[in-house]
Scaffold this active site. Structure first.
Site, PDB file in Angstrom:
ATOM      1  N   HIS A 152      -3.885   6.988   2.934  1.00 17.99           N
ATOM      2  CA  HIS A 152      -3.963   5.749   2.241  1.00 17.99           C
ATOM      3  C   HIS A 152      -5.599   5.422   2.526  1.00 17.99           C
ATOM      4  O   HIS A 152      -5.922   5.623   3.879  1.00 17.99           O
ATOM      5  CB  HIS A 152      -2.915   4.779   2.582  1.00 17.99           C
ATOM      6  CG  HIS A 152      -3.413   3.198   2.246  1.00 17.99           C
ATOM      7  ND1 HIS A 152      -3.648   2.836   0.782  1.00 17.99           N
ATOM      8  CD2 HIS A 152      -3.219   2.009   3.000  1.00 17.99           C
ATOM      9  CE1 HIS A 152      -4.235   1.585   0.820  1.00 17.99           C
ATOM     10  NE2 HIS A 152      -3.636   1.157   1.983  1.00 17.99           N
ATOM     11  N   CYS A 172       0.726  -1.187   0.002  1.00 20.98           N
ATOM     12  CA  CYS A 172      -0.238  -0.019   0.090  1.00 20.98           C
ATOM     13  C   CYS A 172       0.914   1.419   0.047  1.00 20.98           C
ATOM     14  O   CYS A 172       0.434   2.335  -0.244  1.00 20.98           O
ATOM     15  CB  CYS A 172      -0.886   0.029   1.140  1.00 20.98           C
ATOM     16  SG  CYS A 172      -2.115  -1.349   0.916  1.00 20.98           S
ATOM     17  N   ASN A 215     -10.189  -0.523  -0.297  1.00 21.12           N
ATOM     18  CA  ASN A 215      -8.768  -0.335  -0.366  1.00 21.12           C
ATOM     19  C   ASN A 215      -8.265  -0.879  -1.683  1.00 21.12           C
ATOM     20  O   ASN A 215      -8.328  -2.060  -1.959  1.00 21.12           O
ATOM     21  CB  ASN A 215      -8.283  -0.958   0.811  1.00 21.12           C
ATOM     22  CG  ASN A 215      -6.818  -1.090   0.983  1.00 21.12           C
ATOM     23  OD1 ASN A 215      -6.250  -0.597  -0.065  1.00 21.12           O
ATOM     24  ND2 ASN A 215      -6.227  -1.497   2.171  1.00 21.12           N
TER      25      ASN A 215
HETATM   26  N1  COA Z   1     -18.519  -9.214   9.097  1.00 21.34           N
HETATM   27  C1  COA Z   1     -19.240  -9.405  10.534  1.00 21.34           C
HETATM   28  N2  COA Z   1     -18.287  -9.559  11.395  1.00 21.34           N
HETATM   29  C2  COA Z   1     -16.852  -9.819  11.415  1.00 21.34           C
HETATM   30  C3  COA Z   1     -16.417  -9.532  10.127  1.00 21.34           C
HETATM   31  C4  COA Z   1     -17.299  -9.429   8.913  1.00 21.34           C
HETATM   32  N3  COA Z   1     -16.696  -9.081   7.642  1.00 21.34           N
HETATM   33  N4  COA Z   1     -15.003  -9.524   9.985  1.00 21.34           N
HETATM   34  C5  COA Z   1     -14.830 -10.002  11.485  1.00 21.34           C
HETATM   35  N5  COA Z   1     -15.876  -9.993  12.082  1.00 21.34           N
HETATM   36  C6  COA Z   1     -16.104 -10.491  13.403  1.00 21.34           C
HETATM   37  C7  COA Z   1     -14.883 -11.068  14.058  1.00 21.34           C
HETATM   38  O1  COA Z   1     -15.142 -12.452  14.031  1.00 21.34           O
HETATM   39  C8  COA Z   1     -15.097 -10.586  15.666  1.00 21.34           C
HETATM   40  O2  COA Z   1     -16.491 -11.363  16.031  1.00 21.34           O
HETATM   41  P1  COA Z   1     -15.985 -12.039  17.760  1.00 21.34           P
HETATM   42  O3  COA Z   1     -15.740 -10.921  18.315  1.00 21.34           O
HETATM   43  O4  COA Z   1     -17.252 -12.890  17.831  1.00 21.34           O
HETATM   44  O5  COA Z   1     -14.579 -12.752  17.615  1.00 21.34           O
HETATM   45  C9  COA Z   1     -15.675  -9.200  15.302  1.00 21.34           C
HETATM   46  O6  COA Z   1     -16.230  -9.271  14.201  1.00 21.34           O
HETATM   47  C10 COA Z   1     -14.428  -8.238  15.631  1.00 21.34           C
HETATM   48  O7  COA Z   1     -13.319  -8.688  14.857  1.00 21.34           O
HETATM   49  P2  COA Z   1     -12.235  -7.820  14.726  1.00 21.34           P
HETATM   50  O8  COA Z   1     -11.241  -8.342  13.837  1.00 21.34           O
HETATM   51  O9  COA Z   1     -11.734  -7.354  16.169  1.00 21.34           O
HETATM   52  O10 COA Z   1     -12.924  -6.464  13.983  1.00 21.34           O
HETATM   53  P3  COA Z   1     -12.128  -5.192  13.778  1.00 21.34           P
HETATM   54  O11 COA Z   1     -13.024  -4.070  14.378  1.00 21.34           O
HETATM   55  O12 COA Z   1     -10.762  -5.039  13.877  1.00 21.34           O
HETATM   56  O13 COA Z   1     -12.384  -4.817  12.095  1.00 21.34           O
HETATM   57  C11 COA Z   1     -10.915  -4.987  10.237  1.00 21.34           C
HETATM   58  C12 COA Z   1     -11.688  -5.787  11.233  1.00 21.34           C
HETATM   59  C13 COA Z   1     -10.287  -6.032   9.332  1.00 21.34           C
HETATM   60  C14 COA Z   1     -12.062  -4.213   9.322  1.00 21.34           C
HETATM   61  C15 COA Z   1     -10.034  -4.068  10.659  1.00 21.34           C
HETATM   62  O14 COA Z   1      -9.375  -4.993  11.669  1.00 21.34           O
HETATM   63  C16 COA Z   1      -9.100  -3.296   9.750  1.00 21.34           C
HETATM   64  O15 COA Z   1      -9.484  -2.635   8.947  1.00 21.34           O
HETATM   65  N6  COA Z   1      -7.783  -3.561   9.971  1.00 21.34           N
HETATM   66  C17 COA Z   1      -6.802  -3.054   9.279  1.00 21.34           C
HETATM   67  C18 COA Z   1      -6.750  -3.764   7.772  1.00 21.34           C
HETATM   68  C19 COA Z   1      -6.085  -2.969   6.745  1.00 21.34           C
HETATM   69  O16 COA Z   1      -6.382  -1.877   6.549  1.00 21.34           O
HETATM   70  N7  COA Z   1      -5.413  -3.719   5.802  1.00 21.34           N
HETATM   71  C20 COA Z   1      -4.734  -3.219   4.799  1.00 21.34           C
HETATM   72  C21 COA Z   1      -3.621  -2.230   5.093  1.00 21.34           C
HETATM   73  S1  COA Z   1      -2.845  -1.611   3.781  1.00 21.34           S
END
Ligand code: COA
Length: 332
Positions: free
Chosen positions: A259, A118, A289
């Site tokens: 980004h 990225c 993204n």
């Molecule tokens: N839909 C519904 N529930 C979801 C889900 C989805 N698409 N993805 C994850 N969950 C659930 C998880 O299983 C978890 O459930 P639990 O509490 O029962 O275990 C809960 O939601 C929370 O998961 P978590 O991973 O902590 O969520 P989050 O708030 O961190 O959001 C992302 C997940 C991936 C959206 C977030 O972590 C993120 O954006 N990270 C950065 C990723 C990124 O930008 N990458 C590229 C960088 S260049």
């Protein structure tokens, strides 16, 4: 070194290309156990674009590049170097940049791909800037282009909600005396976090095989939470240090183009920087993204929407796989 002999670089033209097909949250609901409300609240994304089956990354890049070259008032023969930032090259080799050199009708010039996930576009901008500063090149075509839909696992709800396809391009040219341009670039990496965001299969570590495909190793794997936390602190650090190097303050900034990884990451970074959200450019709701393509797509949109005015101080900032991070400060 005689610093007076170094030349400044400016963005002389921009372009973007987004494939027509839209993948909405409602479409994603049909693929994995998720829902529109969760995706919107946790990421800010409403839809992403998906390349047509016959389109590869160089096809998207070609469209964006064509527009950027014309926008700079140039022709393909005027381009002296091509750098394509991508993690989804058409093929492992030859490079996507070589395909573009030919499809655009450029001269026999240096053309190469750059892999910094990225952060790739700002890495490319920083490298292009040094070539211009040294007098090696006058016009460098810098592109961020991705077809992430080809490496996204549409059975993994933790990643498939995030990514989309698209391309953005900029022509970097020599800035004349007193003309505004790029005033600061910074780029760095920390490989200790290499496994946090990874495409495990298909490289020399785990070459393509039936076994590799059975384990779905041809798709992105990501530890979202960890990336999330690091992204916020790195973006804050990058903006603050860039301003410090240039003896400027946050009040001097007219627009931050971050980004587009997650709207909550952007919001949290803005809060910590104490900069109002009106000064941050956000289009993740429409494209998700697109990795190396998010920054050049956003620059082009911001410019064409009139959000970039002559003399504005603009900060580009990114964080991504590697881990890599980068920033650029420019006078528009
Ligand atoms: N839909 C519904 N529930 C979801 C889900 C989805 N698409 N993805 C994850 N969950 C659930 C998880 O299983 C978890 O459930 P639990 O509490 O029962 O275990 C809960 O939601 C929370 O998961 P978590 O991973 O902590 O969520 P989050 O708030 O961190 O959001 C992302 C997940 C991936 C959206 C977030 O972590 C993120 O954006 N990270 C950065 C990723 C990124 O930008 N990458 C590229 C960088 S260049």
């Amino acid at each position: 070194m005689d610093l007076d002999s170094l030349r400044s670089a400016r963005i002389a033209g921009t372009g973007r290309y987004l494939p027509e097909k839209r993948l909405t949250n409602q479409d994603v609901e049909k693929m994995v156990d998720t829902n529109d409300e969760w995706i919107r609240q946790r990421t800010g994304i409403m839809e992403r674009r998906i390349a047509a089956p016959e389109q590869a990354t160089s096809d998207l890049a070609h469209e964006a590049a064509r527009i950027a070259i014309a926008d700079a008032g140039l022709e393909p023969k005027d381009i002296d170097q091509i750098i394509v930032a991508t993690v989804t090259a058409d093929t492992v080799f030859p490079s996507t940049a070589c395909r573009l050199q030919f499809s655009l009708g450029c001269r026999e010039i240096p053309a190469f791909d750059l892999g910094a996930a990225c952060s790739g576009f700002i890495y490319a901008l920083a490298i292009a800037r040094t070539g211009i500063a040294a007098g090696s090149f006058d016009n460098v075509l810098v592109i961020g282009a991705e077809t992430l839909s080809r490496i996204v696992d549409y059975e993994d709800r933790g990643t498939c909600i995030l990514f989309g396809d698209g391309a953005g391009a900029a022509v970097l040219s020599v800035a004349g005396d007193g003309e505004p341009g790029i005033i600061d670039t910074h780029f760095a990496a920390d490989g200790s976090g290499a496994d946090l965001m990874i495409l495990p299969g298909g490289g020399s570590r785990i070459p393509a095989s039936h076994e590799m495909v059975n384990q779905r190793l041809q798709y992105i794997r990501m530890e979202g939470r960890s990336v999330y936390r690091q992204a916020i602190s790195k973006i804050v650090m990058l903006v603050e240090e860039s301003l410090k190097r240039c003896h400027l303050t946050r009040d001097d900034i007219d627009l931050i183009i971050p980004h587009q990884m997650n709207a909550r990451i952007i919001q949290s970074a803005a809060d910590r920087l104490n900069i109002p959200m009106e000064k941050l450019f956000v289009n993740i709701d429409r494209y998700g993204n697109t990795s190396a393509a998010t920054i050049p797509i956003a620059i082009d949109e911001a410019k064409r929407e009139g959000r970039l005015k002559k003399g504005d101080l603009v900060c580009l900032v990114t964080f991504g796989g590697g881990m890599t991070w980068a920033s650029a400060l420019l006078r528009w």
